[in-house]
Write an enzyme that holds these catalytic residues in place. Sequence first.
Site, short mmCIF file in Angstrom:
data_model
loop_
_atom_site.label_atom_id
_atom_site.label_comp_id
_atom_site.label_asym_id
_atom_site.label_seq_id
_atom_site.Cartn_x
_atom_site.Cartn_y
_atom_site.Cartn_z
N GLU A 169 -1.48 19.06 -5.02
CA GLU A 169 -2.79 19.06 -5.67
C GLU A 169 -3.69 17.93 -5.19
O GLU A 169 -4.77 17.73 -5.75
CB GLU A 169 -2.59 18.95 -7.19
CG GLU A 169 -1.75 20.06 -7.80
CD GLU A 169 -0.23 19.86 -7.64
OE1 GLU A 169 0.17 18.78 -7.12
OE2 GLU A 169 0.53 20.76 -8.01
N SER A 170 -3.34 17.17 -4.20
CA SER A 170 -4.12 16.12 -3.52
C SER A 170 -3.33 14.83 -3.34
O SER A 170 -2.37 14.84 -2.58
CB SER A 170 -5.50 15.88 -4.13
OG SER A 170 -6.33 17.00 -3.91
N HIS A 189 -3.16 0.16 -3.76
CA HIS A 189 -3.18 -1.06 -2.95
C HIS A 189 -3.02 -2.21 -3.93
O HIS A 189 -3.83 -2.33 -4.87
CB HIS A 189 -4.47 -1.17 -2.15
CG HIS A 189 -4.70 0.03 -1.29
ND1 HIS A 189 -3.97 0.27 -0.15
CD2 HIS A 189 -5.51 1.09 -1.45
CE1 HIS A 189 -4.35 1.42 0.37
NE2 HIS A 189 -5.28 1.94 -0.39
N SER A 235 0.86 -1.18 0.00
CA SER A 235 0.00 0.00 0.00
C SER A 235 0.89 1.22 0.00
O SER A 235 1.94 1.23 0.65
CB SER A 235 -0.90 0.04 1.24
OG SER A 235 -1.94 -0.89 1.14
N CYS A 265 -6.47 18.46 -7.51
CA CYS A 265 -7.27 19.68 -7.39
C CYS A 265 -6.83 20.68 -8.44
O CYS A 265 -5.67 20.71 -8.85
CB CYS A 265 -7.12 20.30 -6.01
SG CYS A 265 -8.01 19.36 -4.77
#
Lengths: 128, 128
Positions: free
Chosen positions: B62-63, B68, B55, B83
């Site tokens: 920007e986010s 996974h 993971s 974003c």
Amino acid sequence: MDTMGRHVISELWGCNEEKLNDMKWLEKTFVDAALKAGAEIREVAFHKFAPQGVSGVVIISESHLTIHSFPEHGYASIDVYTCGERIDPNVAADYIADELEATVRENIEVPRGMGPVQVNQKKVVKAL
Amino acid sequence: MDTMGRHVISELWGCNEEKLNDMKWLEKTFVDAALKAGAEIREVAFHKFAPQGVSGVVIISESHLTIHSFPEHGYASIDVYTCGERIDPNVAADYIADELEATVRENIEVPRGMGPVQVNQKKVVKAL
């Protein structure tokens, strides 16, 4: 390990702006949310932006929780993704929404790891 | 900062199983994917599970990007959330799918931070 997962996308508006900008508080709240859902925490990484806003992630054995906060808009963009059937991601998502005092909450749930994606739930709650 | 964001949920099947279990390779691939999309990297956290699976998350200005992996199923569950209008999350998602050699790819795009959520794109590609 089974690929089956549940991914809750949670759009929170009207949140407490001070909390949205408090990285340490958010980090603790997300760790608490994961634990309340019964998840096992593996990694925690949060970042504070200037002049405001926080991004953060908690990697759990069962996948992840993330937040991106926009204090100036009272908005938080939340994801809670859990693999397996043991954990309900809504337990964590609802706890986070309550703690952030969100007045408008929209949750959709996306099944993951199960073939073609279908968005199978939609919930919009406006607090009175 | 504007709350508008684009969140690509990417379900990849038939991936290269060795790559899915190689944490260092995945970490580099995700950093490269973020950079190719023009994102600015803030935090990188990856975790290797026993006996297999990885993971990981890259927090960008920007986010975020997350993975996974389930090597035993050839499956990777990918999210790329950006974003603003400057960056196209599909650039990173497509790069990751190519690098993982996914033979079946399903992408949906969820607009974030724009009021009620509508899933507005769906793309399933099966490689020949």
